[in-house]
Motif scaffolding. Structure first.
Motif, PDB file in Angstrom:
ATOM      1  N   LEU A  20      94.557  40.856  57.348  1.00 42.33           N
ATOM      2  CA  LEU A  20      95.098  42.103  57.879  1.00 42.33           C
ATOM      3  C   LEU A  20      94.195  43.304  57.626  1.00 42.33           C
ATOM      4  N   ALA A  21      93.129  43.112  56.914  1.00 42.14           N
ATOM      5  CA  ALA A  21      92.220  44.228  56.639  1.00 42.14           C
ATOM      6  C   ALA A  21      91.432  44.554  57.904  1.00 42.14           C
ATOM      7  N   ALA A  22      91.540  45.789  58.374  1.00 40.00           N
ATOM      8  CA  ALA A  22      90.975  46.168  59.672  1.00 40.00           C
ATOM      9  C   ALA A  22      89.466  46.017  59.727  1.00 40.00           C
ATOM     10  N   ARG A  23      88.793  46.168  58.598  1.00 41.18           N
ATOM     11  CA  ARG A  23      87.343  46.180  58.627  1.00 41.18           C
ATOM     12  C   ARG A  23      86.718  44.833  58.258  1.00 41.18           C
ATOM     13  N   ASP A  24      87.509  43.830  58.043  1.00 40.58           N
ATOM     14  CA  ASP A  24      86.957  42.528  57.697  1.00 40.58           C
ATOM     15  C   ASP A  24      86.058  42.016  58.811  1.00 40.58           C
ATOM     16  N   VAL A  25      85.006  41.316  58.420  1.00 38.60           N
ATOM     17  CA  VAL A  25      84.064  40.752  59.390  1.00 38.60           C
ATOM     18  C   VAL A  25      83.929  39.259  59.106  1.00 38.60           C
ATOM     19  N   GLY A  26      84.163  38.449  60.107  1.00 35.74           N
ATOM     20  CA  GLY A  26      84.022  37.015  59.962  1.00 35.74           C
ATOM     21  C   GLY A  26      82.589  36.573  60.204  1.00 35.74           C
ATOM     22  N   VAL A  27      82.131  35.638  59.401  1.00 35.21           N
ATOM     23  CA  VAL A  27      80.791  35.061  59.542  1.00 35.21           C
ATOM     24  C   VAL A  27      80.922  33.548  59.416  1.00 35.21           C
ATOM     25  N   VAL A  28      80.191  32.817  60.257  1.00 37.18           N
ATOM     26  CA  VAL A  28      80.251  31.357  60.232  1.00 37.18           C
ATOM     27  C   VAL A  28      78.866  30.786  59.957  1.00 37.18           C
ATOM     28  N   TYR A  29      78.776  30.018  58.876  1.00 38.87           N
ATOM     29  CA  TYR A  29      77.571  29.252  58.570  1.00 38.87           C
ATOM     30  C   TYR A  29      77.745  27.834  59.100  1.00 38.87           C
ATOM     31  N   GLN A  30      76.698  27.287  59.707  1.00 35.46           N
ATOM     32  CA  GLN A  30      76.646  25.859  59.969  1.00 35.46           C
ATOM     33  C   GLN A  30      75.692  25.273  58.940  1.00 35.46           C
ATOM     34  N   THR A  31      76.187  24.330  58.150  1.00 36.86           N
ATOM     35  CA  THR A  31      75.379  23.760  57.077  1.00 36.86           C
ATOM     36  C   THR A  31      75.243  22.253  57.249  1.00 36.86           C
ATOM     37  N   THR A  32      74.437  21.656  56.405  1.00 34.53           N
ATOM     38  CA  THR A  32      74.238  20.217  56.448  1.00 34.53           C
ATOM     39  C   THR A  32      75.484  19.449  56.020  1.00 34.53           C
ATOM     40  N   LYS A  33      76.489  20.129  55.495  1.00 37.10           N
ATOM     41  CA  LYS A  33      77.744  19.486  55.120  1.00 37.10           C
ATOM     42  C   LYS A  33      78.909  19.937  56.000  1.00 37.10           C
ATOM     43  N   GLY A  34      78.632  20.804  56.981  1.00 38.44           N
ATOM     44  CA  GLY A  34      79.694  21.279  57.848  1.00 38.44           C
ATOM     45  C   GLY A  34      79.771  22.798  57.862  1.00 38.44           C
ATOM     46  N   PRO A  35      80.738  23.365  58.596  1.00 37.62           N
ATOM     47  CA  PRO A  35      80.836  24.818  58.732  1.00 37.62           C
ATOM     48  C   PRO A  35      81.440  25.484  57.504  1.00 37.62           C
ATOM     49  N   ILE A  36      80.997  26.721  57.277  1.00 44.80           N
ATOM     50  CA  ILE A  36      81.579  27.564  56.227  1.00 44.80           C
ATOM     51  C   ILE A  36      82.021  28.870  56.876  1.00 44.80           C
ATOM     52  N   ASN A  37      83.302  29.153  56.797  1.00 42.41           N
ATOM     53  CA  ASN A  37      83.834  30.415  57.303  1.00 42.41           C
ATOM     54  C   ASN A  37      83.908  31.421  56.165  1.00 42.41           C
ATOM     55  N   ILE A  38      83.332  32.591  56.407  1.00 38.83           N
ATOM     56  CA  ILE A  38      83.252  33.636  55.388  1.00 38.83           C
ATOM     57  C   ILE A  38      83.928  34.900  55.905  1.00 38.83           C
ATOM     58  N   ILE A  39      84.632  35.582  55.037  1.00 39.36           N
ATOM     59  CA  ILE A  39      85.240  36.871  55.351  1.00 39.36           C
ATOM     60  C   ILE A  39      84.521  37.925  54.528  1.00 39.36           C
ATOM     61  N   ILE A  40      83.850  38.843  55.197  1.00 42.29           N
ATOM     62  CA  ILE A  40      83.149  39.945  54.531  1.00 42.29           C
ATOM     63  C   ILE A  40      84.075  41.152  54.477  1.00 42.29           C
ATOM     64  N   ARG A  41      84.185  41.754  53.290  1.00 42.80           N
ATOM     65  CA  ARG A  41      85.085  42.892  53.078  1.00 42.80           C
ATOM     66  C   ARG A  41      84.259  44.111  52.664  1.00 42.80           C
ATOM     67  N   PRO A  42      83.847  44.925  53.623  1.00 42.12           N
ATOM     68  CA  PRO A  42      82.986  46.076  53.326  1.00 42.12           C
ATOM     69  C   PRO A  42      83.558  47.041  52.296  1.00 42.12           C
ATOM     70  N   GLU A  43      84.884  47.143  52.214  1.00 42.75           N
ATOM     71  CA  GLU A  43      85.459  48.078  51.242  1.00 42.75           C
ATOM     72  C   GLU A  43      85.232  47.614  49.809  1.00 42.75           C
ATOM     73  N   TRP A  44      84.944  46.357  49.610  1.00 46.31           N
ATOM     74  CA  TRP A  44      84.659  45.863  48.267  1.00 46.31           C
ATOM     75  C   TRP A  44      83.275  46.314  47.791  1.00 46.31           C
ATOM     76  N   SER A  45      82.282  46.164  48.659  1.00 50.03           N
ATOM     77  CA  SER A  45      80.891  46.503  48.312  1.00 50.03           C
ATOM     78  C   SER A  45      80.194  46.986  49.581  1.00 50.03           C
ATOM     79  N   PRO A  46      80.331  48.265  49.920  1.00 50.44           N
ATOM     80  CA  PRO A  46      79.817  48.765  51.201  1.00 50.44           C
ATOM     81  C   PRO A  46      78.333  48.496  51.434  1.00 50.44           C
ATOM     82  N   ARG A  47      77.498  48.786  50.443  1.00 52.03           N
ATOM     83  CA  ARG A  47      76.056  48.593  50.630  1.00 52.03           C
ATOM     84  C   ARG A  47      75.716  47.106  50.742  1.00 52.03           C
TER      85      ARG A  47
END
Length: 202
Positions: A20-47
């Motif tokens: 529900l966090a409006a600024r969250d950004v989804g990122v998907v890694y494809q790896t040698t073991k399968g996909p990794i879904n990541i949620i980036i939360r800029p409010e935690w660490s903006p830089r």
């Protein structure tokens, strides 16, 4: 006062349900073991979040090794296999500490630094449920987290047999990951390493 109260409620909701966090950004890694879904939360660490997304957009994480994976501790990744690529990214300033995020949880992602204001292009995923040593340094602030399903289905299946980097273990030497012959060095000496094959927003 009313606006401050609304903001506080929204922040609390976002903490309980990150989707529900409006600024969250989804990122998907494809790896040698399968996909990794990541949620980036800029409010935690903006830089840190900004730098990470710059790296993603630049294709930095295409074919990079997860070179330091220690069960119950962390899995480090992000070194490019050329010095030219390393020089592209200058160090960024540390983000302010947030006491509520001090205790790193399983799946948290943070940049790996070597001192204050040294974050560049490599990061780690927290593998332990409670790792007291992580989050103690100024440069260790989480930028987001790996989705629980990806931790279970993909990250938990990573090869951890090589152990720590020298001189603490027999894993890859970071000094050999950024020069001529880096890919061949890893292929010959660490054939079972996991790799990020591609990474993009999504």
């Amino acid at each position: 006062m009313k606006q401050q109260l609304i903001a506080a409620v929204l922040a609390a909701v976002a903490w309980v349900n990150p989707a529900l966090a409006a600024r969250d950004v989804g990122v998907v890694y494809q790896t040698t073991k399968g996909p990794i879904n990541i949620i980036i939360r800029p409010e935690w660490s903006p830089r840190g979040a900004e730098r990470f997304l710059q790296l993603v957009d630049a294709g930095h994480f295409n074919r990079v090794p997860f070179f330091r994976c220690l069960d119950g501790f962390l899995c480090q990744f992000g070194y490019p296999q050329s010095k030219a690529a390393t020089k592209q990214w200058s160090a960024i300033a540390d983000d302010p500490k947030q006491p509520a995020l001090r205790q790193f949880k399983r799946g948290y992602i943070s940049f790996a630094g070597a001192g204050p204001n040294t974050r560049t292009e490599h990061l780690f995923i927290t593998l332990g449920d409670k790792v007291e040593s992580l989050g103690t340094q100024p440069w260790e602030t989480p930028i987001g987290y790996v989705a629980p399903a990806s931790m279970q289905q993909t990250v938990s299946r990573f090869n951890m047999s090589y152990g720590d980097i020298p001189p603490w273990g027999k894993g890859p030497d970071p000094q050999k990951l950024q020069g001529t012959g880096a890919a061949e060095y890893l292929k010959q000496n660490f054939p079972a390493l996991e790799y990020s094959q591609s990474c993009k927003r999504g």
